[in-house]
Each structure stands twice: as structure tokens, then as C-alpha cells.
Enzyme design. Structure first.
Site, mmCIF file in Angstrom:
data_model
loop_
_atom_site.group_PDB
_atom_site.id
_atom_site.type_symbol
_atom_site.label_atom_id
_atom_site.label_comp_id
_atom_site.label_asym_id
_atom_site.label_seq_id
_atom_site.Cartn_x
_atom_site.Cartn_y
_atom_site.Cartn_z
ATOM 1 N N TYR A 1 -1.085 -0.474 10.658
ATOM 2 C CA TYR A 1 -1.164 -0.887 9.250
ATOM 3 C C TYR A 1 0.029 -0.350 8.469
ATOM 4 C CZ TYR A 1 -3.284 -1.425 4.573
ATOM 5 O OH TYR A 1 -3.544 -1.762 3.258
ATOM 6 N N SER B 1 0.854 -1.182 0.000
ATOM 7 C CA SER B 1 0.000 0.000 0.000
ATOM 8 C C SER B 1 0.890 1.232 0.000
ATOM 9 C CB SER B 1 -0.863 -0.012 1.270
ATOM 10 O OG SER B 1 -1.480 1.237 1.470
ATOM 11 N N LYS C 1 2.886 -2.574 6.463
ATOM 12 C CA LYS C 1 3.128 -2.529 5.013
ATOM 13 C C LYS C 1 4.559 -2.079 4.707
ATOM 14 C CE LYS C 1 -0.917 -3.983 3.521
ATOM 15 N NZ LYS C 1 -1.065 -5.297 2.881
HETATM 16 P P1 NAP Z 1 -10.681 -6.811 2.188
HETATM 17 O O1 NAP Z 1 -11.842 -6.458 1.343
HETATM 18 O O2 NAP Z 1 -10.748 -6.482 3.641
HETATM 19 O O3 NAP Z 1 -10.372 -8.370 2.007
HETATM 20 C C1 NAP Z 1 -9.337 -8.936 2.766
HETATM 21 C C2 NAP Z 1 -9.171 -10.385 2.399
HETATM 22 O O4 NAP Z 1 -8.131 -10.914 3.231
HETATM 23 C C3 NAP Z 1 -10.419 -11.215 2.659
HETATM 24 O O5 NAP Z 1 -10.510 -12.242 1.702
HETATM 25 C C4 NAP Z 1 -10.139 -11.805 4.038
HETATM 26 O O6 NAP Z 1 -10.804 -13.015 4.293
HETATM 27 C C5 NAP Z 1 -8.643 -12.062 3.891
HETATM 28 N N1 NAP Z 1 -8.008 -12.283 5.180
HETATM 29 C C6 NAP Z 1 -7.972 -11.464 6.249
HETATM 30 N N2 NAP Z 1 -7.326 -12.076 7.274
HETATM 31 C C7 NAP Z 1 -6.960 -13.302 6.822
HETATM 32 C C8 NAP Z 1 -6.263 -14.402 7.396
HETATM 33 N N3 NAP Z 1 -5.857 -14.409 8.671
HETATM 34 N N4 NAP Z 1 -6.033 -15.484 6.628
HETATM 35 C C9 NAP Z 1 -6.442 -15.525 5.344
HETATM 36 N N5 NAP Z 1 -7.138 -14.542 4.758
HETATM 37 C C10 NAP Z 1 -7.385 -13.441 5.492
HETATM 38 O O7 NAP Z 1 -9.356 -6.125 1.654
HETATM 39 P P2 NAP Z 1 -8.990 -5.573 0.187
HETATM 40 O O8 NAP Z 1 -9.362 -4.155 0.119
HETATM 41 O O9 NAP Z 1 -9.452 -6.519 -0.858
HETATM 42 O O10 NAP Z 1 -7.398 -5.613 0.313
HETATM 43 C C11 NAP Z 1 -6.596 -6.593 -0.317
HETATM 44 C C12 NAP Z 1 -5.150 -6.179 -0.179
HETATM 45 O O11 NAP Z 1 -4.952 -4.870 -0.767
HETATM 46 C C13 NAP Z 1 -4.661 -6.061 1.265
HETATM 47 O O12 NAP Z 1 -3.325 -6.492 1.347
HETATM 48 C C14 NAP Z 1 -4.735 -4.576 1.536
HETATM 49 O O13 NAP Z 1 -3.848 -4.168 2.570
HETATM 50 C C15 NAP Z 1 -4.347 -4.009 0.185
HETATM 51 N N6 NAP Z 1 -4.786 -2.629 -0.052
HETATM 52 C C16 NAP Z 1 -6.103 -2.321 -0.157
HETATM 53 C C17 NAP Z 1 -6.472 -1.017 -0.415
HETATM 54 C C18 NAP Z 1 -7.922 -0.609 -0.600
HETATM 55 O O14 NAP Z 1 -8.169 0.595 -0.867
HETATM 56 N N7 NAP Z 1 -8.879 -1.501 -0.495
HETATM 57 C C19 NAP Z 1 -5.504 -0.007 -0.533
HETATM 58 C C20 NAP Z 1 -4.163 -0.348 -0.402
HETATM 59 C C21 NAP Z 1 -3.819 -1.676 -0.173
HETATM 60 P P3 NAP Z 1 -12.198 -13.072 5.155
HETATM 61 O O15 NAP Z 1 -13.314 -12.859 4.175
HETATM 62 O O16 NAP Z 1 -12.184 -14.427 5.751
HETATM 63 O O17 NAP Z 1 -12.132 -11.979 6.172
#
Ligand code: NAP
Length: 245
Positions: free
Chosen positions: A166, A151, A170
Site C-alpha cells: 500500500y 495517504s 501511494k
Molecule cells: P473503502 O471504505 O475501502 O472504500 C473503497 C472504495 O473503493 C469502495 O467504493 C470500493 O468499491 C472501491 N474500489 C475498490 N476497488 C475498486 C476497483 N477495482 N474499481 C472501482 N472501485 C473500487 O476505502 P476508504 O477508506 O473510503 O478510502 C478511500 C480512499 O482514501 C482510498 O484511496 C484510500 O487509500 C484513501 N485513504 C483512506 C484512509 C482511511 O483512514 N480510511 C486513510 C488514508 C487514505 P467496492 O464497494 O466495490 O469494494
């Protein structure tokens, strides 16, 4: 795509929703066989239905992989590789953002050890364990791609206040990426390890006001996961453009 590429297995952690689902879908649409990491058997059943609805069900197998307990990861990944075959592409996508109180305005000086510890376990120790379990095999086989979903919040060059647990996690993931990439580069193997930012994406983590779709957020990760031989190693990318650390 060369015929042997179609046989490669990609593992995407946290693939049942959000950006991870779209990374898995994108890789499957490109012809790769995808192991979609989910946290429970119940979520595996639901994910299989969702991937079938997305018309990539034939290429995606949900596998139970909770990355919160790093100690269990080597054994679990061993079971998964014995059942399905060697994993040549790893996308460390799963992460949590639990900074509290106040989310974006959360203060480092109010942050509890518990939030730091839980964030560290999932966002740092989990990806470290999956790399430790899988990258030596990639090096031995001569091919591998690792994408660590980071991120801009982890950029030291732009580091500011907010989301302290967080951000630290990262930044640490970025460091892990560089260290692992340097080790891979010291071998003769075509193993490339990079980090990326998806931008601000409309998911449970990103919230409803984010400008990007999950599919858009997945694009750079899919690109890095499928780099050619001459592609980057040890970089940090958003929208396929290298970013400062
Ligand atoms: P999200 O919607 O919160 O989804 C997170 C995913 O990670 C879900 O499938 C969740 O599974 C899984 N997860 C969480 N804890 C886990 C564990 N202990 N073991 C296995 N799986 C686990 O997040 P997202 O927005 O798609 O983010 C995906 C990635 O992009 C992350 O690395 C995040 O830091 C990064 N990111 C996101 C954004 C953004 O704007 N969204 C920005 C920068 C970076 P469950 O359904 O079981 O909870």
C-alpha cells in the site's frame, strides 16, 4: 457558483461507500453533476438509492467503472463521456489495502508478488489510466481538476515499516500526481492536479477506531476538486494544508 460550473461533470471512483461516497455527496451538494463510479450494475442500483436517501440523488448518476483492469478504462470512459458529457473533474478515490500477513505489521520481506501486483493495478495503474484517458480532454477544453486520493502512508519523507504494498502504491500515486501536474502546468490550460490525504477515517479500510468521519475525510478532496483559477497545482494536502512529499 458561476452558471457554467453547475454544468460541470465530476467523476469520483469508488463512490458507493466510505470517503468516495462523501466526496460525491459533497460535490453534488455544491451543485456539480456527479458520476459516481461503482464496480457493478448491482452496486449502481444500491448507490442510486443511497444518494437519493442523502438527498443528492438528482445530481448523482452511478456509472459502472472497475479500475482494476486499466486496459478497459479508456473505452469505458469514452462510453461514459459520450453518454453524459465531458468530465472536467476527476477524483481518483478508489483503492485497496490488502497487505498481508499482519496488516500494519506486514513485513516487506514476507510480501507476495501477488499482493504487490493487485495493489499496483488498482492503486496506481487505475488512476494512471483514468488520468491518461481524461486529462488530455481537460487540457484541450482549457479546464480540469484532478484529485488523487493518497495517504500519509505514501509520504517518502515519513516512510517507515508496515503496509509495504500500500505504501509503495501511494508513493507511486504521489509521483504520478507530480508528473501529471508538471505536464498540465506546461500548457496554457487551467488544469490543476493535486494529491491529498484524508486523515485516518472510519471506513471499511480505516476501521472502527479511526477518529474521523468519512465526511471529514472528504473535505480536502472536495476543496481540491473545486479550486479556483489561482489554486494549487502539483501539491499534496491534508486538511487543506500542504504536506511534504
Ligand atoms: P473503502 O471504505 O475501502 O472504500 C473503497 C472504495 O473503493 C469502495 O467504493 C470500493 O468499491 C472501491 N474500489 C475498490 N476497488 C475498486 C476497483 N477495482 N474499481 C472501482 N472501485 C473500487 O476505502 P476508504 O477508506 O473510503 O478510502 C478511500 C480512499 O482514501 C482510498 O484511496 C484510500 O487509500 C484513501 N485513504 C483512506 C484512509 C482511511 O483512514 N480510511 C486513510 C488514508 C487514505 P467496492 O464497494 O466495490 O469494494
Amino acid at each position: 457558483m458561476a452558471s457554467n460550473e453547475a454544468e460541470r461533470f465530476a467523476l469520483v471512483t469508488g463512490a458507493n461507500r466510505g470517503i468516495g461516497f462523501e466526496i460525491a455527496r459533497g460535490l453534488a451538494s455544491s451543485g456539480f453533476r456527479v458520476l459516481a463510479g461503482v464496480r457493478s450494475k448491482e452496486k449502481a442500483v444500491l448507490a442510486a438509492e443511497d444518494f437519493a436517501t442523502a438527498k443528492v440523488g438528482a445530481k448523482v448518476v452511478p456509472v459502472v467503472l472497475d479500475i482494476a483492469n486499466a486496459a478497459s478504462i479508456p473505452e469505458r470512459l469514452g462510453e461514459i463521456e459520450r453518454a453524459h458529457g465531458p468530465i472536467d473533474i476527476l477524483v481518483n478515490n478508489a483503492a485497496i489495502l490488502i497487505d498481508a500477513p499482519g496488516g500494519f505489521s506486514a513485513s516487506l520481506f514476507e510480501m507476495t508478488d501477488d499482493i504487490f501486483r493487485r495493489t499496483w493495478e488498482v492503486n496506481v495503474l487505475g488512476p494512471a489510466a483514468t488520468m491518461r484517458a481524461l486529462v488530455p480532454g481537460m487540457i484541450a477544453r482549457g479546464y480540469g481538476r484532478v484529485v488523487n486520493m493518497s495517504s500519509l502512508a505514501g509520504q517518502l519523507s515519513g516512510m517507515g515499516a508496515g503496509f509495504p504494498a500500500y505504501r509503495v502504491s501511494k508513493a507511486a500515486l504521489n509521483a504520478l500526481t507530480r508528473i501529471a501536474a508538471a505536464e498540465a502546468a506546461a500548457t496554457q490550460a487551467d488544469v490543476k492536479i493535486n494529491a491529498c490525504s484524508p486523515g485516518w477515517v472510519r471506513t471499511d479500510m480505516g476501521g472502527r477506531n479511526a477518529p474521523r468521519s468519512p465526511a471529514k475525510g472528504a473535505e480536502t478532496a472536495v476543496w481540491l476538486a473545486t479550486l479556483d483559477w489561482g489554486g494549487a497545482n502539483g501539491g499534496f494536502f491534508e486538511d487543506k494544508v500542504q504536506q511534504p512529499w
